[in-house]
Write an enzyme that holds these catalytic residues in place. Structure first.
Site, PDB file in Angstrom:
ATOM      1  N   SER A   1      11.770  -7.927  -8.176  1.00  0.00           N
ATOM      2  CA  SER A   1      10.520  -8.666  -8.378  1.00  0.00           C
ATOM      3  C   SER A   1      10.007  -8.407  -9.785  1.00  0.00           C
ATOM      4  O   SER A   1       9.671  -7.275 -10.140  1.00  0.00           O
ATOM      5  CB  SER A   1       9.472  -8.202  -7.354  1.00  0.00           C
TER       6      SER A   1
ATOM      7  N   MET B   1       6.284  -9.348   5.245  1.00  0.00           N
ATOM      8  CA  MET B   1       5.575  -8.501   4.274  1.00  0.00           C
ATOM      9  C   MET B   1       5.478  -7.089   4.851  1.00  0.00           C
ATOM     10  O   MET B   1       4.996  -6.896   5.968  1.00  0.00           O
ATOM     11  CB  MET B   1       4.168  -9.030   3.995  1.00  0.00           C
TER      12      MET B   1
ATOM     13  N   ASP C   1       9.534  -7.255   1.774  1.00  0.00           N
ATOM     14  CA  ASP C   1       8.865  -7.216   0.477  1.00  0.00           C
ATOM     15  C   ASP C   1       7.690  -6.251   0.521  1.00  0.00           C
ATOM     16  O   ASP C   1       6.749  -6.450   1.298  1.00  0.00           O
ATOM     17  CB  ASP C   1       8.364  -8.634   0.142  1.00  0.00           C
ATOM     18  N   GLY C   2       7.770  -5.228  -0.334  1.00  0.00           N
ATOM     19  CA  GLY C   2       6.665  -4.276  -0.436  1.00  0.00           C
ATOM     20  C   GLY C   2       7.094  -2.871  -0.049  1.00  0.00           C
ATOM     21  O   GLY C   2       7.512  -2.640   1.085  1.00  0.00           O
ATOM     22  N   GLY C   3       7.083  -1.969  -1.015  1.00  0.00           N
ATOM     23  CA  GLY C   3       7.431  -0.578  -0.718  1.00  0.00           C
ATOM     24  C   GLY C   3       8.905  -0.360  -0.430  1.00  0.00           C
ATOM     25  O   GLY C   3       9.270   0.639   0.198  1.00  0.00           O
TER      26      GLY C   3
ATOM     27  N   HIS D   1      13.080 -12.466  -8.023  1.00  0.00           N
ATOM     28  CA  HIS D   1      11.899 -12.766  -7.208  1.00  0.00           C
ATOM     29  C   HIS D   1      10.663 -12.904  -8.102  1.00  0.00           C
ATOM     30  O   HIS D   1      10.389 -12.054  -8.939  1.00  0.00           O
ATOM     31  CB  HIS D   1      11.704 -11.628  -6.202  1.00  0.00           C
TER      32      HIS D   1
ATOM     33  N   MET E   1       0.439 -15.476  -7.663  1.00  0.00           N
ATOM     34  CA  MET E   1      -0.820 -15.078  -7.004  1.00  0.00           C
ATOM     35  C   MET E   1      -1.996 -15.797  -7.661  1.00  0.00           C
ATOM     36  O   MET E   1      -2.005 -15.977  -8.883  1.00  0.00           O
ATOM     37  CB  MET E   1      -1.034 -13.569  -7.145  1.00  0.00           C
TER      38      MET E   1
ATOM     39  N   ASP F   1       6.539 -13.535  -8.074  1.00  0.00           N
ATOM     40  CA  ASP F   1       5.337 -13.467  -7.246  1.00  0.00           C
ATOM     41  C   ASP F   1       4.196 -14.254  -7.874  1.00  0.00           C
ATOM     42  O   ASP F   1       3.637 -13.848  -8.891  1.00  0.00           O
ATOM     43  CB  ASP F   1       4.903 -12.001  -7.094  1.00  0.00           C
TER      44      ASP F   1
ATOM     45  N   HIS G   1       7.737 -16.646  -4.435  1.00  0.00           N
ATOM     46  CA  HIS G   1       6.866 -16.237  -3.327  1.00  0.00           C
ATOM     47  C   HIS G   1       5.442 -16.683  -3.677  1.00  0.00           C
ATOM     48  O   HIS G   1       4.814 -16.111  -4.546  1.00  0.00           O
ATOM     49  CB  HIS G   1       6.995 -14.704  -3.201  1.00  0.00           C
TER      50      HIS G   1
ATOM     51  N   GLY H   1       3.905  -1.612  -6.056  1.00  0.00           N
ATOM     52  CA  GLY H   1       3.733  -0.168  -5.996  1.00  0.00           C
ATOM     53  C   GLY H   1       2.949   0.367  -4.807  1.00  0.00           C
ATOM     54  O   GLY H   1       2.485   1.500  -4.828  1.00  0.00           O
TER      55      GLY H   1
ATOM     56  N   GLY I   1      -0.274  -8.702  -2.824  1.00  0.00           N
ATOM     57  CA  GLY I   1      -1.244  -8.704  -3.915  1.00  0.00           C
ATOM     58  C   GLY I   1      -0.888  -7.774  -5.062  1.00  0.00           C
ATOM     59  O   GLY I   1      -1.221  -8.066  -6.206  1.00  0.00           O
ATOM     60  N   PHE I   2      -0.201  -6.683  -4.752  1.00  0.00           N
ATOM     61  CA  PHE I   2       0.088  -5.698  -5.800  1.00  0.00           C
ATOM     62  C   PHE I   2       1.454  -5.065  -5.587  1.00  0.00           C
ATOM     63  O   PHE I   2       1.906  -4.945  -4.444  1.00  0.00           O
ATOM     64  CB  PHE I   2      -0.976  -4.589  -5.796  1.00  0.00           C
TER      65      PHE I   2
ATOM     66  N   MET J   1       1.721 -16.871  -3.191  1.00  0.00           N
ATOM     67  CA  MET J   1       0.554 -16.253  -2.540  1.00  0.00           C
ATOM     68  C   MET J   1      -0.673 -16.990  -3.056  1.00  0.00           C
ATOM     69  O   MET J   1      -1.493 -16.449  -3.806  1.00  0.00           O
ATOM     70  CB  MET J   1       0.501 -14.757  -2.890  1.00  0.00           C
TER      71      MET J   1
ATOM     72  N   GLY K   1      10.218  -4.246  -6.578  1.00  0.00           N
ATOM     73  CA  GLY K   1       9.621  -4.318  -7.906  1.00  0.00           C
ATOM     74  C   GLY K   1       9.665  -2.967  -8.597  1.00  0.00           C
ATOM     75  O   GLY K   1      10.486  -2.711  -9.475  1.00  0.00           O
TER      76      GLY K   1
END
Ligand code: DX5
Ligand code: ZN
Length: 217
Positions: A6, A135, A173-175, A31, A35, A33, A64, A143, A140-141, A66, A195
């Protein structure tokens, strides 16, 4: 198995160079993102950046969205060179029509759900998406920490797709990191967005991708 870096965590002063580096290091997709500061608290970028990424790589671009009212922007993302376009269930009152429009524009349609959105929202439409994005943080963020209860949600999604004869990919997606990726795979995910684990790796992008692949073994 798809690994999709990402660019949210990239160094934007050298975006093209870093995308090329990710490609060379064996990334499968890139990827992006998008937003809008409304659906999610943060604002990032739009079709112009997709166009720039398109010039930097031949890899499939995975966008993606958002944003509220994503249906207004499908054409722009298609024109920019998007290959896979994913929309949030939570932003689409007419999700069937939106998924069909994405396909008609020549992109592969994906549906994404927030951590708090139940998977039964997918029940009526399994033939209309080629990818489900679960998700594993609140969008939104970059990390943020992986939400552990999402392992069970991935498992349930895989069961649901099997029951419905759907070959859709399950993307997370995420972590996503060397610590979480294997358990996601074991739960049924086959497409991993990362990411900070890639662009934020202390030894560079290639080392970040390698660490994820090693952890999957
Ligand atoms: C979050 C984005 C992610 C983000 C993931 O809303 O959808 O794609 O880049 O970042 P990491 O991998 O750092 O959690
Ligand atoms: Zn994303």
């Amino acid at each position: 198995m798809i690994i999709a870096p990402s660019i949210l965590s990239a160094d934007f002063t050298k975006l093209g160079v870093q995308v090329k580096e990710a490609e060379k290091a064996g990334a499968d997709w890139i990827h992006v993102d998008v937003m809008d500061g409304r659906f999610v608290p943060n604002i990032t970028f739009g079709p112009m950046i997709v166009k720039a990424v398109r010039r930097a790589t031949t890899l499939p671009i995975d966008v993606h969205l958002m944003i509220v009212e994503p249906e207004k922007h499908l054409q722009a993302f298609a024109d920019a060179g998007t290959n896979h376009l994913t929309v949030h269930y939570e932003t689409c009152p007419h999700i069937h029509r939106t998924l069909e429009n994405i396909r008609e524009l020549g992109m592969s349609p994906g549906i994404v759900i927030n951590p708090g959105t139940p998977i039964n929202t997918l029940e009526e439409l399994p033939q209309y998406f080629e990818k489900v994005l679960i998700m594993t943080v609140n969008p939104g963020f970059g990390g943020q920490s992986f939400i552990p209860s999402m392992y069970e949600k991935i498992r349930k999604t895989r069961d649901f797709l099997k029951k419905n004869g759907s070959k859709a990919m399950i993307q997370v997606d995420g972590g996503i990191s060397p610590e979480t990726i294997k358990a996601c795979y074991q739960a049924g995910a086959d497409n991993f967005i990362a990411g900070s684990a890639i662009f934020g790796h202390q030894n560079g992008i290639a080392a970040g991708i390698k660490a994820l692949r090693e952890a999957l073994k």
